[in-house]
Enzyme design. Structure first.
Site, mmCIF file in Angstrom:
data_model
loop_
_atom_site.group_PDB
_atom_site.id
_atom_site.type_symbol
_atom_site.label_atom_id
_atom_site.label_comp_id
_atom_site.label_asym_id
_atom_site.label_seq_id
_atom_site.Cartn_x
_atom_site.Cartn_y
_atom_site.Cartn_z
ATOM 1 N N ASP A 142 6.186 1.048 6.624
ATOM 2 C CA ASP A 142 4.765 0.713 6.512
ATOM 3 C C ASP A 142 4.069 1.743 5.633
ATOM 4 O O ASP A 142 3.624 2.763 6.113
ATOM 5 C CB ASP A 142 4.136 0.679 7.905
ATOM 6 C CG ASP A 142 2.697 0.213 7.887
ATOM 7 O OD1 ASP A 142 2.257 -0.355 6.868
ATOM 8 O OD2 ASP A 142 2.001 0.429 8.893
ATOM 9 N N HIS A 168 0.828 -1.214 0.000
ATOM 10 C CA HIS A 168 0.000 0.000 0.000
ATOM 11 C C HIS A 168 0.855 1.254 0.000
ATOM 12 O O HIS A 168 1.912 1.318 0.625
ATOM 13 C CB HIS A 168 -1.025 -0.009 1.131
ATOM 14 C CG HIS A 168 -0.490 0.049 2.529
ATOM 15 N ND1 HIS A 168 -0.203 1.245 3.163
ATOM 16 C CD2 HIS A 168 -0.243 -0.920 3.444
ATOM 17 C CE1 HIS A 168 0.204 0.995 4.401
ATOM 18 N NE2 HIS A 168 0.197 -0.306 4.596
ATOM 19 N N HIS A 188 3.715 2.817 12.794
ATOM 20 C CA HIS A 188 2.767 3.922 12.990
ATOM 21 C C HIS A 188 3.316 5.012 13.913
ATOM 22 O O HIS A 188 2.549 5.653 14.633
ATOM 23 C CB HIS A 188 1.433 3.409 13.542
ATOM 24 C CG HIS A 188 0.684 2.521 12.613
ATOM 25 N ND1 HIS A 188 -0.557 1.989 12.923
ATOM 26 C CD2 HIS A 188 0.984 2.052 11.376
ATOM 27 C CE1 HIS A 188 -0.981 1.244 11.923
ATOM 28 N NE2 HIS A 188 -0.052 1.269 10.968
ATOM 29 N N GLU A 227 -5.149 1.840 2.713
ATOM 30 C CA GLU A 227 -5.094 0.591 3.482
ATOM 31 C C GLU A 227 -5.254 0.854 4.962
ATOM 32 O O GLU A 227 -5.912 0.092 5.678
ATOM 33 C CB GLU A 227 -3.764 -0.132 3.223
ATOM 34 C CG GLU A 227 -3.642 -1.488 3.912
ATOM 35 C CD GLU A 227 -3.178 -1.426 5.362
ATOM 36 O OE1 GLU A 227 -3.361 -2.412 6.090
ATOM 37 O OE2 GLU A 227 -2.633 -0.377 5.781
ATOM 38 N N GLU A 228 -4.636 1.927 5.440
ATOM 39 C CA GLU A 228 -4.627 2.192 6.880
ATOM 40 C C GLU A 228 -6.019 2.498 7.425
ATOM 41 O O GLU A 228 -6.241 2.433 8.634
ATOM 42 C CB GLU A 228 -3.668 3.343 7.205
ATOM 43 C CG GLU A 228 -2.205 3.068 6.881
ATOM 44 C CD GLU A 228 -1.573 2.015 7.771
ATOM 45 O OE1 GLU A 228 -2.278 1.432 8.620
ATOM 46 O OE2 GLU A 228 -0.368 1.764 7.619
ATOM 47 N N ASP A 266 3.231 -6.362 3.641
ATOM 48 C CA ASP A 266 2.834 -5.265 4.533
ATOM 49 C C ASP A 266 3.227 -5.548 5.980
ATOM 50 O O ASP A 266 2.551 -5.125 6.907
ATOM 51 C CB ASP A 266 1.324 -5.010 4.421
ATOM 52 C CG ASP A 266 0.894 -3.745 5.163
ATOM 53 O OD1 ASP A 266 1.759 -2.886 5.425
ATOM 54 O OD2 ASP A 266 -0.299 -3.619 5.497
#
Length: 472
Positions: free
Chosen positions: A302, A290, A434, A336-337, A364
């Site tokens: 990520d 992503h 994140h 995606e998130e 991912d």
């Protein structure tokens, strides 16, 4: 697009290795598994050529350098942001310049949330600035903020036992980190559970396996019929400190200010490129990662790494002049998130052709040193994949474990399509996940080279075999 007609590595004509006889009669394979093993083994020199190019040859470090250029130029790529829009346009141009085929953008609508200004300050028992990251889809506080006493709990069960104490307070969760899949429920459901017992806001210990005073963000979910309250993650250190204070009977008061807002859904795109199949162009092997990220750090790990080894897989195959029998399709997902929004829209658009998808692949969970694949599919398909992975013995990347699911490919897997995810060393993944720490500094070019080689070998061989992977 130009393709090389001949490519020699170690005196081996690669294209001759790709030829295969027709093995179908009335749509049913007549081959034994030993014959399938022999077919896969015939790709040994192709696999070595891909490995040599990716790990030792002219393409080494290319995926790392491409990724660094994007994330240094654009930065983080939050769903609905100008940064994501810019990244999509850059990637569209990059894929065209790489002379891949059928490069296009598939439109969709995605969520648009912004965190705005945010702060948290402990007022009692002492003044202490608390680092926070608001959670995706959270509402904001009133402009003056929320000032309230804190209730610290370590689990949802404790919250229920102490429900009478929670009304009018800020609930702080200091849940222990067990693993991501078990602990993330506090991030996703913490606000809902706190609101059910009358809390004004929730602050959640970051879902991290290690911390150097770093909050970690992520998506959270509200529930119909339950009041919506502001919610954010705090550092492991602050959660543990407040837990210690509370255990001593000390009153804790926090002032929380969050400017978070949710805007109407906005336009975005999944980014697609292909190497069209030579014999069965309607059949597809899909590789993906992503392109969006959270709005902190650079989104390099990520999921910049996963997106860029997926691009690199097609580049390596193209550079060697290879064209598989099936179409090899790259998809860089959007949003995606926010729960696989772009991937779901892709699935809705393409599921009519589900019988033509041989394998869906997603990277991912980082592109650290890989050890194999995680795979979901029939026993027969797994046996085939184990043989394919044996081609990667020169890299010592041969494992095939269960659970190939990923957010963006789960729609296909649930419908019966075999799926695979990269299996790599996750030791440090949740250090940076994140958080502001997700930058290019996390990435290792040599490890990305190996990951790209794995991705290219697997996707090419599965796309070029005479048969699709068997389903249940």
């Amino acid at each position: 697009m130009k393709f090389l007609i001949f490519a020699f590595f170690g005196g081996v004509h690669l294209l001759s290795l790709c030829s295969g006889k027709a093995i179908y009669k009335n749509g049913i394979s007549k081959r034994t598994f030993e014959e399938i093993k022999e077919e896969i083994a015939s790709y040994g020199d192709v696999a070595k050529a891909i490995i040599n190019l990716a790990v030792y040859g002219k393409a080494q470090n290319r995926s790392y350098e491409r990724l660094a250029l994007l994330v240094d130029t654009v930065g983080p790529r939050l769903s609905g942001s100008k940064n994501l829009e810019k990244a999509i346009q850059i990637m569209y141009q990059n894929l065209q310049q790489d002379e891949l085929e059928n490069v296009h953008l598939e439109p969709g609508r995605i969520p648009h949330w912004e965190r705005g200004e945010e702060s948290a300050v402990m007022l009692e028992p002492r003044i202490h600035k608390i680092a926070i990251l608001g959670l995706g889809s959270s509402i904001g506080t009133p402009p003056e903020g929320i000032t309230a006493e804190v209730l610290v709990v370590t689990s949802f069960d404790e919250l229920q036992r102490r429900a009478s104490e929670a009304r009018g307070k800020i609930v702080v969760y200091n849940q222990p980190y067990i693993n991501y899949s078990r602990t993330v429920q506090y991030r996703t459901q913490g606000a809902v559970e706190a609101a059910k017992v009358g809390a004004l806001a929730s602050l959640i210990r970051s879902v991290a396996s290690f911390s150097i005073y770093s909050p970690h963000t992520g998506i959270q979910e509200y529930q119909d019929g339950v009041p919506r309250i502001p919610t954010a993650c705090i550092t492991v250190e602050d959660a543990e400190m407040m837990s210690r204070m509370a255990s001593r009977g000390i009153r804790i008061v926090i002032q929380l200010k969050m400017g978070a807002k949710t805007y109407p859904d906005t336009d975005s795109f999944n980014t697609v490129a292909e190497i069209t199949g030579s014999k069965y162009p309607e059949q597809v092997v899909l590789v993906s990662g992503h392109l969006d990220s959270w709005d902190v750090g650079q989104g390099a790990m990520d999921d910049g790494g996963g997106a860029f080894i997926s691009w690199e897989a097609l580049s390596l195959i193209k550079d060697l002049g290879l064209r598989p029998k099936r179409t090899l399709r790259l998809v860089l997902w959007t949003a995606e998130e926010q729960g696989g929004v772009g991937a779901f829209q892709y699935y809705q658009l393409h599921k009519v052709n589900i019988s033509n998808y041989s394998l869906v692949m997603e990277s991912d969970t980082g592109t650290f040193l890989p050890t194999g694949l995680q795979f979901t599919g029939s026993e027969k398909a797994r046996a085939v994949m184990e043989e394919v992975m044996s081609l990667l013995q020169p890299l010592n990347v041969t494992q095939v474990l269960s659970h190939g699911e990923g957010t963006d490919i789960n729609f296909w897997i649930k419908a019966g399509v075999p799926g695979a995810s990269l299996l790599d060393d996750l030791y440090k993944y949740f250090f940076f996940h994140h958080s502001h720490g997700d930058t290019m500094t996390v990435m290792d070019p040599k490890q990305m080279n190996v990951a790209a080689a794995v991705w290219a070998v697997v996707s090419y061989v599965v796309a070029d075999m005479e048969e699709m992977l068997p389903r249940s």
